[in-house]
Design a protein around this motif. Structure first.
Motif, mmCIF file in Angstrom:
data_model
loop_
_atom_site.group_PDB
_atom_site.id
_atom_site.type_symbol
_atom_site.label_atom_id
_atom_site.label_comp_id
_atom_site.label_asym_id
_atom_site.label_seq_id
_atom_site.Cartn_x
_atom_site.Cartn_y
_atom_site.Cartn_z
ATOM 1 N N GLY A 170 0.841 -1.186 0.000
ATOM 2 C CA GLY A 170 0.000 0.000 0.000
ATOM 3 C C GLY A 170 0.877 1.237 0.000
ATOM 4 N N ALA A 171 0.617 2.145 0.929
ATOM 5 C CA ALA A 171 1.421 3.366 1.043
ATOM 6 C C ALA A 171 2.560 3.209 2.029
ATOM 7 C CB ALA A 171 0.527 4.534 1.463
ATOM 8 N N GLY A 172 2.713 2.006 2.647
ATOM 9 C CA GLY A 172 3.725 1.824 3.680
ATOM 10 C C GLY A 172 4.791 0.830 3.286
ATOM 11 N N ARG A 173 5.658 0.508 4.259
ATOM 12 C CA ARG A 173 6.786 -0.377 4.009
ATOM 13 C C ARG A 173 6.918 -1.396 5.141
ATOM 14 N NH1 ARG A 173 11.011 4.385 2.155
ATOM 15 N NH2 ARG A 173 10.602 4.272 -0.080
ATOM 16 N N PHE A 174 7.308 -2.610 4.734
ATOM 17 C CA PHE A 174 7.497 -3.712 5.667
ATOM 18 C C PHE A 174 8.935 -4.203 5.546
ATOM 19 C CE2 PHE A 174 7.641 -8.393 6.100
ATOM 20 C CZ PHE A 174 7.396 -8.473 7.468
ATOM 21 N N VAL A 175 9.611 -4.383 6.687
ATOM 22 C CA VAL A 175 10.993 -4.870 6.701
ATOM 23 C C VAL A 175 11.087 -6.022 7.702
ATOM 24 C CG1 VAL A 175 13.423 -4.295 7.044
ATOM 25 C CG2 VAL A 175 11.838 -2.533 6.226
ATOM 26 N N HIS A 176 11.623 -7.143 7.250
ATOM 27 C CA HIS A 176 11.874 -8.292 8.123
ATOM 28 C C HIS A 176 13.380 -8.505 8.206
ATOM 29 C CE1 HIS A 176 12.106 -12.331 9.763
ATOM 30 N NE2 HIS A 176 12.719 -12.734 8.661
ATOM 31 N N ILE A 177 13.908 -8.560 9.442
ATOM 32 C CA ILE A 177 15.326 -8.834 9.684
ATOM 33 C C ILE A 177 15.387 -9.994 10.673
ATOM 34 C CG2 ILE A 177 17.535 -7.906 10.496
ATOM 35 C CD1 ILE A 177 16.448 -5.104 9.800
ATOM 36 N N GLY A 178 15.680 -11.179 10.196
ATOM 37 C CA GLY A 178 15.582 -12.381 11.013
ATOM 38 C C GLY A 178 16.789 -12.655 11.883
#
Length: 560
Positions: A170-178
């Motif tokens: 959408g208008a946002g951001r997702f970050v995954h750092i495992g």
């Protein structure tokens, strides 16, 4: 140059893991950047995101009913979500985050050292280095969706596994750092740097565009500057200025960039956003002030200047123009110094209270401007620019007094002194001495440090380079002591008398460390390695030493 402060809600909800304790060094580092307002939440039962720009989560609890939908709507509406360690594995079990994350990792795999590789082209991982070694857990999967940008990977059982990725939603951001199972991960500088960028990125901020760099002066050190700039992501060599036609022609051949006979022509190039001033020291202030006046960020060669008054004018001008000003104290990245600094800061030798330092030998000085005091500032300002910078990094207290003595006994064809000795005392009573001599037939140790529980000694190494001459015979060239890092020894008192001795293994020298830090600062406003006020202290010490010599020795009262 200032970024908007980002409102971050840090959800640290551990059952198996004590994420509140683990994340303390990370949160402390993030707050020191002054880019974030961070609220910590430890109750996973509920979270309000009304005034939050980014949710940072480290949790091994499952989401409560309705929270997955809340998070999905939050990111779709422009919010940022950054998940650490096994949070995504815990939260993805219900499947309600599938639309947002598009990935459900499994695991973790056994705890082990991982060689983590960063994507050198992604703004979040540029300049982190090719390999980051961390002892951590790996969460396994076939990989994130095709519309995600993978930013960290590692090798696992002859396969490449994703460690971190980001994707727009959408208008946002997702970050995954495992990553994030053990304290050393949260204390790691590269991990902290990645999280700093990830939070800004998740809040919608982006790295600044690459900066074009111009060089003023194409003397001996200029090639090192040009090479470092050319190999540093975020910087690009744009132009070189020198009054010498011969040196301009050489620069054009070696680097293929525009060359200029006047600084104004270099300043007029709109592609040049940063200027490296490599003129002789007596001309630093005028060149730096002109570049700042032209709207350019500036790197000044060491020494910053010959007088504190000049330094203050440069610092004031940079602040008034909201421009970056730093000094090329490149020897902060010397491996022997870094090893010594780590020992001191770790407390292994107790409180540091005494230091001697030395550079020199018995040899005729060069006949360049380096040996002409009105241009160079004198013997104190050459190696002293590095040595006093080292000393002031090691001793935290204010310098109380400076005294100095100079000898002129052998080399009368140059204006620099043959030998100078400078003594510093600090408010806490600590002492430090610097000796530079061109008439020393016997070498003292490079460093001799005493602490309340031990000592560090840096011994010069005598090294030779062997090659074949034109006739095929072996030719041995003896290197100057300063051309090799010192052998660094740590000595700790033994109960039975004497000392335990440990010779430290040194790392490789980071040849581009200064410029990588500068690029990080320009792109993300990460802390500058050499703030101008630190370089000012070095000049203040050297100027006080020059005053002491001019008065025939004796203490100069200072508060530096």
């Amino acid at each position: 140059m200032s970024r908007n402060r980002v409102s971050v809600l840090a959800l640290l909800a551990g059952g198996t893991h004590d994420y509140v304790r683990l994340a303390r060094p990370l949160l402390r580092a993030l707050e020191e950047t002054q880019h974030f307002h961070i609220d910590v939440l430890t109750d996973p039962e509920g979270f309000a995101l009304d005034d939050t720009q980014v949710l940072l989560a480290a949790s091994d609890h499952h989401l409560q009913p309705g929270q997955a939908a809340q998070l999905t709507d939050f990111v779709r509406g422009g919010g940022g979500l950054v998940l650490l360690h096994g949070t995504l594995a815990s939260w993805a079990e219900t499947g309600e985050l599938a639309e947002l994350a598009r990935w459900a990792p499994t695991g973790p795999a056994p705890l082990t050292e991982l060689v983590v590789r960063a994507d050198p082209s992604h703004p979040l991982t540029q300049r982190l280095g090719p390999d980051i070694k961390l002892t951590d857990e790996l969460y396994l999967s076939e990989g994130p969706p095709s519309d995600a940008a993978v930013i960290l990977t590692t090798s696992w059982h002859f396969s490449e596994q994703v460690v971190a990725y980001e994707r727009s939603f959408g208008a946002g951001r997702f970050v995954h750092i495992g990553l994030g199972h053990q304290p050393p991960t949260y204390e790691d500088a590269s991990f902290q740097k990645l999280l700093h960028r990830a939070l800004l990125f998740a809040a919608g901020q982006v790295a600044a565009a690459p900066v074009g760099v111009g060089l003023i002066g194409y003397g001996a050190i200029a090639r090192a500057h040009a090479a470092a700039v050319s190999t540093t992501a975020g910087l690009r060599l744009r132009g070189i200025c020198d009054v010498s036609t011969e040196r301009r022609e050489l620069a054009a051949r070696e680097w293929g960039v525009p060359t200029h006979a006047s600084t104004q022509d270099l300043f007029d190039d709109p592609e040049v956003g940063l200027v490296i001033v490599g003129t002789p020291p007596s001309a630093h202030a005028d060149a730096v002030l002109a570049a700042l006046g032209a709207g350019k960020h500036v790197v000044c060669e060491k020494p910053f200047a010959l007088r504190v008054e000049e330094v203050d004018r440069m610092i004031d001008s940079a602040a008034a123009c909201d421009l970056v000003l730093t000094v090329y104290q490149s020897r902060r990245w010397d491996p022997d110094y870094l090893a010594m600094r780590e020992v001191v800061r770790s407390g292994r030798i107790g409180e540091l209270f005494y230091m001697e330092s030395f550079i020199g030998g018995y040899s005729h000085p060069c006949d360049f401007w380096h040996s002409h005091e009105p241009i160079s500032g004198g013997t104190i300002y050459d190696w002293g620019s590095h040595y006093f910078d080292w000393v002031l990094q090691l001793f935290p207290d204010t310098v109380k007094t400076v005294s100095a003595v100079a000898h002129k006994r052998v080399w009368h064809d140059v204006t620099n002194s043959d030998q100078v000795r400078v003594d510093l005392t600090f408010d806490g009573g600590a002492q430090a001495t610097f000796l530079q001599s061109d008439i020393a037939a016997a070498l003292k140790p490079k460093w001799y440090l005493l602490g309340t529980r031990g000592a560090v000694v840096g011994e010069w190494r005598e090294e030779t380079v062997t090659s074949r001459g034109p006739g095929g015979g072996l030719v041995e060239e003896r290197l100057a002591p300063a051309d090799s890092p010192a052998r660094v020894k740590v000595l700790r008192p033994a109960e039975e008398g004497g000392s335990h001795e440990e010779v430290l293994v040194l790392g490789r020298r980071d040849e581009t460390g200064f410029y990588r830090n500068l690029a990080d600062h320009l792109a993300w406003e990460e802390p500058l390695a050499v703030p101008p006020d630190e370089a000012r202290r070095t000049v203040a010490v050297m100027e006080a030493a020059a005053h002491s010599i001019a008065r025939g020795g004796g203490q100069v009262e200072v508060h530096i």
